[in-house]
Scaffold this motif. Structure first.
Motif, mmCIF file in Angstrom:
data_model
loop_
_atom_site.group_PDB
_atom_site.id
_atom_site.type_symbol
_atom_site.label_atom_id
_atom_site.label_comp_id
_atom_site.label_asym_id
_atom_site.label_seq_id
_atom_site.Cartn_x
_atom_site.Cartn_y
_atom_site.Cartn_z
ATOM 1 N N ILE A 1 47.418 44.502 23.434
ATOM 2 C CA ILE A 1 46.710 43.793 22.361
ATOM 3 C C ILE A 1 45.914 42.624 22.930
ATOM 4 O O ILE A 1 44.760 42.377 22.545
ATOM 5 N N LEU A 2 46.529 41.877 23.883
ATOM 6 C CA LEU A 2 45.792 40.783 24.531
ATOM 7 C C LEU A 2 44.552 41.316 25.245
ATOM 8 O O LEU A 2 43.474 40.712 25.197
ATOM 9 N N ASN B 1 40.685 40.334 24.187
ATOM 10 C CA ASN B 1 39.730 39.794 25.145
ATOM 11 C C ASN B 1 38.508 40.706 25.249
ATOM 12 O O ASN B 1 37.362 40.249 25.319
ATOM 13 N N TYR B 2 38.790 41.993 25.238
ATOM 14 C CA TYR B 2 37.690 42.951 25.301
ATOM 15 C C TYR B 2 36.792 42.848 24.072
ATOM 16 O O TYR B 2 35.558 42.907 24.167
ATOM 17 N N ARG C 1 31.965 41.357 21.308
ATOM 18 C CA ARG C 1 31.285 40.623 20.251
ATOM 19 C C ARG C 1 30.176 39.740 20.836
ATOM 20 O O ARG C 1 29.093 39.609 20.255
ATOM 21 N N TYR C 2 30.473 39.117 22.007
ATOM 22 C CA TYR C 2 29.475 38.285 22.672
ATOM 23 C C TYR C 2 28.256 39.124 23.055
ATOM 24 O O TYR C 2 27.104 38.729 22.833
ATOM 25 N N ASN D 1 33.924 38.866 33.107
ATOM 26 C CA ASN D 1 34.943 37.889 32.723
ATOM 27 C C ASN D 1 35.964 37.814 33.853
ATOM 28 O O ASN D 1 36.910 38.582 33.926
ATOM 29 N N ASP D 2 35.790 36.865 34.758
ATOM 30 C CA ASP D 2 36.671 36.764 35.931
ATOM 31 C C ASP D 2 38.091 36.380 35.553
ATOM 32 O O ASP D 2 39.058 36.867 36.144
ATOM 33 N N ASN D 3 38.235 35.469 34.587
ATOM 34 C CA ASN D 3 39.576 35.027 34.200
ATOM 35 C C ASN D 3 40.406 36.193 33.673
ATOM 36 O O ASN D 3 41.574 36.357 33.996
ATOM 37 N N PHE D 4 39.779 37.021 32.883
ATOM 38 C CA PHE D 4 40.489 38.191 32.343
ATOM 39 C C PHE D 4 40.809 39.183 33.455
ATOM 40 O O PHE D 4 41.882 39.785 33.476
ATOM 41 N N ASN D 5 39.900 39.344 34.389
ATOM 42 C CA ASN D 5 40.113 40.316 35.460
ATOM 43 C C ASN D 5 41.235 39.913 36.412
ATOM 44 O O ASN D 5 41.781 40.764 37.101
#
Length: 572
Positions: free
Chosen positions: A37-38, A42-43, A48-49, A265-269
């Protein structure tokens, strides 16, 4: 039969243990789902962006090109501009004032479209291209715009289309073509007669296009634009870009462009992915242990049910009375005991039912045979009466001999005979019918003698031959032919073919006969056209005896004849 068990356990205790394992597995599953879900949230944020950016870019594209179209429209439709454009189109050598006016107008347009290069081509070989000073623009001697590929492409579109957007690669008058961008080609027309005066080209470099679409300063956002022909218009994605990119593609209807957005998205990766996979690994270890324990308890619970299921599957195939012996000391054991008792009762009832059905089947066969005998007797006596009116006693003697053999065949022996016996009976019958109708037809036989030893139902061919004679040849001219063929099919079955070249049957009558043949009512057949009662009765007798291995086909063409095909299994 009942089984006695010394110890009675319940399934409840076993289900409690199994439920505990399921609960543990559910906790682990919830952990995994929460990570997913997280990930999805994030995806969705990135998606949306991208969607917002593409929507903004699409709006900017529509606004920018609408502005360009409006500026160009005001120029080409201006009355004074139209005058000078028409003069440049007509004059063999346009005057300096005409060229100067057009250059000033291009300069005014360029103020409204900063960063763009404008070029005016008049459809007059004597008029050179009109453009603003541009060091990168060089025209070779003898150059004419109709030699460029942009003109070749634009000339293919309808006359009423005002402009066309193409890429830099489709025009050749620039030395430096590496910066990328687009060219908008406008058709300039005479307001009075709509004839083409010339063409206005607006070159928009890639950097200007990025600025007008508001994507120059967007961090970690890249855009790729291609036209409907998959030619690249703009691509801000660096060739050495690494990392996971979220991609989204939309269609821009105003320009017919396909826009693809890329976001990283580096933080997510890094963080989210590491946490997610760590949780998944731990959950996998615990889940494996829980699975092994669940398998152990599930097998102890379901093994008796498997035995019971196997016995039920045997029951579906018709095997009854096989008792189940399974050492199970819970409610399933009691269920198996009751099943064994039920199985035994079903076996006894099935045997009784089979005996009753066999007796009923014999009664139905006898009834159908009794239905056809009076029908045959009536027709045969009518034949003999017709022959007795003639002068020849020898013919009557032979006819009576044939009739006596036919009745002896009917009254003696079982209702199942060989094909040889049935065909011999048919030959007697055809002999009588040939005499009755004064040799109106001729019978021909094509018999595979290796098949004569196989069995068939008595009187299974006479009704079809009788109908072929009575309804095919009674009013027919001479030279009627009745063919009787016995052969072996590709699938091994016997094919009996009865074919005549008589009057045939109408499509409506043939449909009624087929409907009666497929009817399930064997008690109340009403005789209709073409004597269908004999055919239907015979069909029912063959179907009762041979089952699904028997098949019947009947076809007819008016004025050409009727064909009946009977397929029987080879049974000795």
């Amino acid at each position: 039969m009942r089984f006695n068990h010394a110890k009675k356990n319940t399934i409840e205790s076993e289900l409690i243990r199994l439920t505990s394992l399921i609960l543990l597995s559910s906790i682990i599953l919830c952990t995994i789902i929460s990570n997913l879900i997280l990930y999805k949230q994030n995806y969705e944020n990135v998606k949306r962006y991208n969607n917002d950016m593409l929507e903004q870019i699409s709006q900017s594209t529509s606004s920018y090109f609408s502005t360009i179209n409006l500026v160009v429209y005001n120029f080409v439709c201006n009355q004074q501009a139209q005058y000078y454009l028409i003069q440049a189109r007509k004059d063999n050598s346009p005057t300096t004032s005409t060229i100067s006016y057009l250059e000033n107008n291009l300069r005014q347009i360029s103020y409204a479209l900063p960063g763009c290069s404008l070029h005016l081509f008049i459809d007059n070989p004597s008029c050179p291209p009109i453009y603003m000073e541009d060091p990168s623009l060089i025209f070779t001697p003898g150059y004419h715009f109709k030699e460029d590929s942009w003109y070749q492409e634009f000339s293919k579109i309808p006359e009423n289309q005002m402009y066309l957007v193409t890429t830099y690669e489709d025009r050749h008058y620039y030395i430096n073509q590496t910066e990328g961008g687009i060219t908008i080609i406008y058709r300039i027309r005479n307001n009075s007669n709509l004839n083409t005066i010339g063409y206005l080209l607006a070159d928009i470099p890639g950097q200007v296009l990025q600025e007008k679409l508001n994507i120059r300063n967007q961090p970690r956002f890249y855009l790729k634009i291609v036209n409907s022909e998959q030619k690249e218009i703009l691509n801000t994605l660096p060739p050495n870009e690494n990392g996971k990119l979220f991609q989204m593609t939309v269609y821009e209807p105003f320009t017919s462009w396909i826009m693809t957005a890329y976001t990283q998205n580096d933080n997510f990766n890094t963080n989210s992915t590491m946490v997610m996979f760590s949780n998944i690994f731990c959950a996998f270890l615990v889940g494996t242990a829980a699975f092994l324990l669940s398998v152990h308890f599930a097998r102890s619970l379901t093994e008796p049910l498997k035995v019971l299921t196997a016995s039920m599957q045997e029951m579906e195939t018709g095997t009854f009375g096989n008792l189940i012996y399974c050492k199970t000391d819970n409610e399933i054991g009691f269920l198996i005991d009751q099943y064994n008792a039920m199985n035994q009762k079903i076996r006894d009832l099935t045997q009784k039912k089979e005996s009753a059905e066999l007796a009923q089947k014999d009664a139905q066969i006898t009834m159908l045979q009794n239905q056809i005998n009076p029908h045959f007797l009536y027709n045969t006596l009518e034949m003999i009466q017709g022959i007795a009116d003639g002068p020849s006693s020898l013919i009557i003697k032979n006819c009576c001999n044939a009739l006596s053999r036919m009745f002896r065949y009917n009254l003696k022996g079982p209702h199942i005979v060989t094909l040889e016996q049935e065909l011999q009976h048919i030959k007697y019958y055809i002999y009588i019918m040939e005499l009755r109708f004064n040799h109106l037809f001729q019978a021909k036989y094509q018999i595979d003698e290796t098949l004569l030893r196989y069995k068939t139902v008595k009187f299974s061919l006479q009704p079809f031959i009788e109908n072929a004679i009575l309804h095919g040849f009674t009013e027919h001219q001479l030279h009627g032919v009745l063919l009787i063929s016995v052969s072996r099919e590709v699938d091994g079955r016997i094919q009996i073919l009865i074919k005549d070249n008589g009057y045939g049957i109408s499509s409506g009558t043939l449909g009624k006969i087929r409907q009666q043949i497929h009817s399930t009512d064997t008690q109340n057949y009403v005789k209709k056209e073409y004597g269908s009662v004999g055919i239907v009765n015979t069909h029912q007798r063959l179907l009762q005896h041979f089952g699904d291995e028997y098949s019947f086909y009947m076809d007819s063409v008016p004025q050409k004849g009727t064909t009946v095909a009977i397929h029987l299994p080879r049974i000795l």
